[in-house]
Design a protein around this motif. Structure first.
Motif, short mmCIF file in Angstrom:
data_model
loop_
_atom_site.label_atom_id
_atom_site.label_comp_id
_atom_site.label_asym_id
_atom_site.label_seq_id
_atom_site.Cartn_x
_atom_site.Cartn_y
_atom_site.Cartn_z
N SER A 190 24.25 56.65 62.91
CA SER A 190 23.85 57.86 62.20
C SER A 190 23.66 57.83 60.76
O SER A 190 22.55 57.58 59.71
N SER A 206 26.88 64.71 64.52
CA SER A 206 26.56 63.90 63.77
C SER A 206 24.98 63.62 63.20
O SER A 206 25.06 63.48 61.75
N SER A 207 24.26 64.39 63.09
CA SER A 207 23.12 64.91 62.74
C SER A 207 23.16 65.68 62.26
O SER A 207 22.54 65.90 60.71
N THR A 219 20.39 59.48 64.54
CA THR A 219 20.95 60.25 64.31
C THR A 219 21.26 59.63 66.54
O THR A 219 20.72 59.80 66.80
N VAL A 233 24.64 64.36 59.25
CA VAL A 233 23.72 63.35 58.26
C VAL A 233 22.89 64.24 57.23
O VAL A 233 22.87 64.15 56.04
#
Length: 201
Positions: A84, A126-127, A68, A130
């Motif tokens: 990501s 963003s991690s 990511t 996800v």
């Protein structure tokens, strides 16, 4: 038991490779973008299809693949989020969707999320997105996948092996060692639970 490990070259992948390699009952098959028994780009459907066509039937799929983008929220662009999603989320979803017909009845699929889903760090948005999506996918897929196949996720904390590089981003966290991390994947592969996220924090 034939175990397909995707992403065996990173810090996490090496832990899994070493752990499964020690098990006499495991026939370990490895795949990554540039090395291993087979090469695969998990974000490309054609590549994942070619992987499973070549590997054939397996008893377990274990994914330690995908990455990511880490950036401050104010610098994140839609393209960063898409990168990501394509790598860690869609890539692992591809492994499950395309791979499950190749899993034996009663076999298992294990994906990887991460602690950032709920213990947030700078530049980790963003991690977090996800990882949360992976865990929701696993929980729902377990209800429908059929044939006794189990599907779980493992959510590791920062790892001792990569702590020097990541410590500044994980202040106040206590990194986890190899043994508890591998144990979570072992539980997913050999256990009876499904639709779960095994936290290693």
């Amino acid at each position: 038991m034939k175990v397909l490990l995707i992403g065996h070259t990173g810090t996490l992948g090496k832990i899994l490779f070493e752990g499964f390699s020690r098990m006499s009952e495991v026939e370990l098959v490895t795949a990554s973008r540039h090395s291993g028994d087979f090469q695969v780009a998990i974000d490309e459907v054609s590549s994942v299809k070619a992987l499973f066509a070549a590997v054939g039937q397996v008893d377990a799929i274990v994914s330690a693949a995908g990455s990511t983008v880490f950036k401050p929220f104010t610098d994140l662009a839609p393209a960063d989020i898409q990168q990501s999603i394509a790598s860690k989320l869609q890539g692992q979803v591809n492994l499950a969707l395309i791979g499950h017909p190749y899993v034996t009845d009663g076999g298992s699929i294990t994906l990887t999320s991460g602690i950032i889903k709920e213990a947030f760090i700078p530049e980790g948005t963003s991690s977090a997105l996800v990882n949360g999506a992976i865990e929701s996918f696993v929980a729902s897929a377990a209800v429908e996948i059929g044939r006794g196949i189990r599907i779980n996720a493992v959510s590791p904390n920062a790892l001792v092996g990569s702590w020097d590089a990541y410590a500044p981003s994980f202040r106040g966290f206590i990194p986890v060692g190899d043994a508890p991390v591998f144990a979570a994947y072992e539980k997913s592969v050999f256990g009876i639970m499904t639709g779960q996220t095994f936290k290693v924090w």
